[in-house]
Write a protein that holds these residues in place. Structure first.
Motif, PDB file in Angstrom:
ATOM      1  N   THR A 182      -0.050 -37.136 -92.488  1.00 34.85           N
ATOM      2  CA  THR A 182      -0.068 -36.017 -91.813  1.00 34.85           C
ATOM      3  C   THR A 182       1.256 -36.080 -92.360  1.00 34.85           C
ATOM      4  O   THR A 182       1.997 -36.565 -92.698  1.00 34.85           O
ATOM      5  CB  THR A 182       0.213 -36.881 -90.193  1.00 34.85           C
ATOM      6  N   VAL A 183       1.255 -33.930 -92.450  1.00 35.08           N
ATOM      7  CA  VAL A 183       2.953 -33.588 -93.415  1.00 35.08           C
ATOM      8  C   VAL A 183       2.913 -33.298 -92.224  1.00 35.08           C
ATOM      9  O   VAL A 183       2.261 -33.115 -90.883  1.00 35.08           O
ATOM     10  CB  VAL A 183       2.420 -32.602 -93.796  1.00 35.08           C
ATOM     11  N   PRO A 184       4.725 -32.921 -92.132  1.00 35.45           N
ATOM     12  CA  PRO A 184       5.352 -32.751 -90.736  1.00 35.45           C
ATOM     13  C   PRO A 184       4.903 -31.422 -90.130  1.00 35.45           C
ATOM     14  O   PRO A 184       4.674 -30.294 -90.544  1.00 35.45           O
ATOM     15  CB  PRO A 184       7.280 -32.911 -91.758  1.00 35.45           C
ATOM     16  N   GLY A 185       4.506 -31.036 -88.459  1.00 36.24           N
ATOM     17  CA  GLY A 185       3.461 -29.612 -88.582  1.00 36.24           C
ATOM     18  C   GLY A 185       2.687 -29.550 -88.581  1.00 36.24           C
ATOM     19  O   GLY A 185       2.161 -28.836 -88.274  1.00 36.24           O
ATOM     20  N   THR A 186       1.697 -30.915 -89.257  1.00 35.65           N
ATOM     21  CA  THR A 186       0.659 -30.767 -88.823  1.00 35.65           C
ATOM     22  C   THR A 186      -0.587 -31.879 -87.916  1.00 35.65           C
ATOM     23  O   THR A 186       0.245 -32.500 -88.210  1.00 35.65           O
ATOM     24  CB  THR A 186       0.011 -30.151 -90.953  1.00 35.65           C
ATOM     25  N   ALA A 187      -1.858 -31.566 -87.672  1.00 39.09           N
ATOM     26  CA  ALA A 187      -2.466 -32.335 -87.072  1.00 39.09           C
ATOM     27  C   ALA A 187      -2.773 -33.527 -88.254  1.00 39.09           C
ATOM     28  O   ALA A 187      -2.661 -33.507 -89.461  1.00 39.09           O
ATOM     29  CB  ALA A 187      -3.154 -31.845 -86.655  1.00 39.09           C
ATOM     30  N   LEU A 188      -3.149 -34.986 -87.738  1.00 39.37           N
ATOM     31  CA  LEU A 188      -3.852 -35.545 -88.655  1.00 39.37           C
ATOM     32  C   LEU A 188      -5.317 -35.322 -89.446  1.00 39.37           C
ATOM     33  O   LEU A 188      -5.735 -34.355 -89.276  1.00 39.37           O
ATOM     34  CB  LEU A 188      -4.323 -37.165 -87.847  1.00 39.37           C
ATOM     35  N   ILE A 189      -5.064 -35.365 -90.504  1.00 39.30           N
ATOM     36  CA  ILE A 189      -6.039 -35.107 -91.991  1.00 39.30           C
ATOM     37  C   ILE A 189      -6.409 -36.162 -92.053  1.00 39.30           C
ATOM     38  O   ILE A 189      -5.653 -37.546 -92.917  1.00 39.30           O
ATOM     39  CB  ILE A 189      -5.575 -34.397 -92.927  1.00 39.30           C
ATOM     40  N   TYR A 240       2.861 -40.484 -93.023  1.00 43.68           N
ATOM     41  CA  TYR A 240       3.222 -41.086 -92.194  1.00 43.68           C
ATOM     42  C   TYR A 240       1.380 -41.674 -92.826  1.00 43.68           C
ATOM     43  O   TYR A 240       0.424 -40.207 -92.763  1.00 43.68           O
ATOM     44  CB  TYR A 240       3.031 -40.434 -91.091  1.00 43.68           C
TER      45      TYR A 240
END
Lengths: 111, 115
Positions: free
Chosen positions: A93-100, A32
């Motif tokens: 975003t990678v599933p399980g992580t916050a927005l980078i 995403y």
């Protein structure tokens, strides 16, 4: 040939031109992506998003293109206006992580 | 109400002071975030709260202490800061955990200067 994926820290355009801002993202598992606009003294403002199962999405005067093969994202702004002057960030975003957030591009529009 | 409100907008504090940053949202979002942004850099994640519980701490020094008193409020307590902690502190919220469906809504930030 034309380069893709080059990140430019600054972009200067004339009012009425089309602007293209590029972003290379890092994680092939990212699913995403969001483009944010940040004006001076303000927080990031959502512009447009796209999911990894799409390669193009259009909004009002903005289009986001996603090339998963080369992990490249671009934001196209049609008929750029002085009010579009700001710093633009891509975020993933990678599933399980916050927005980078990626590195920003400062867009300057002259009239 | 579709905003995230942060107060104060500007804060100057000495290295021995204790101060707090406040963030409020009334969108019913379940997750709230603190980000730190240095000049000409992207925002960097500090903390994530989900349903008022701390779920992610990005190895932030203990001189930054987050607190989530209820689902609408998020505080960041500051104590014994260093000049290099001067930055824009951004609060954000998201409808779903980690914003993986709709992204985040950001506040305008608190510009912190440590002297």
């Amino acid at each position: 040939g034309e380069s893709v994926g080059l990140h430019l820290p600054t972009l200067s355009v004339q009012e009425g031109d089309n602007s293209i801002i590029n972003c290379a993202y890092s994680n092939s598992a990212s699913d995403y992506f969001i483009w944010y606009k940040q004006e001076s003294g303000k927080g990031p403002q959502f512009i447009i998003d796209i999911r990894s199962n799409m390669d193009k999405r259009q909004g009002q005067r903005v289009t986001v293109l996603l090339n998963k093969t080369v992990k490249h994202l671009s934001l196209q702004i049609a008929a750029t206006q002085p009010g579009d002057s700001a710093v633009y960030f891509c975020a993933e975003t990678v599933p399980g992580t916050a927005l980078i957030f990626g590195k920003g591009t400062t867009l300057s529009v002259s009239s | 109400d579709t905003e995230v409100t942060q107060t104060p907008k500007h804060l100057v504090m000495g290295m021995t002071n204790k101060k707090s940053l406040k963030c409020e949202q009334h969108m019913g979002h379940r997750a709230m975030y603190w980000y730190k942004q240095k000049a000409k850099k992207p925002p960097e994640l500090m903390f994530v709260y989900s349903y008022e519980k701390l779920s992610i701490n990005e190895s932030v020094p203990s001189r930054f202490s987050p607190e989530c008193p209820n689902s609408s409020l998020l505080n960041l307590h500051l104590h014994a800061l260093q000049p290099e902690d001067s930055a824009l502190y951004l609060c954000a919220s998201s409808q779903d955990y980690l914003g993986q469906n709709y992204g985040y809504t950001f506040g305008s930030g608190t510009r912190l200067t440590v002297v």
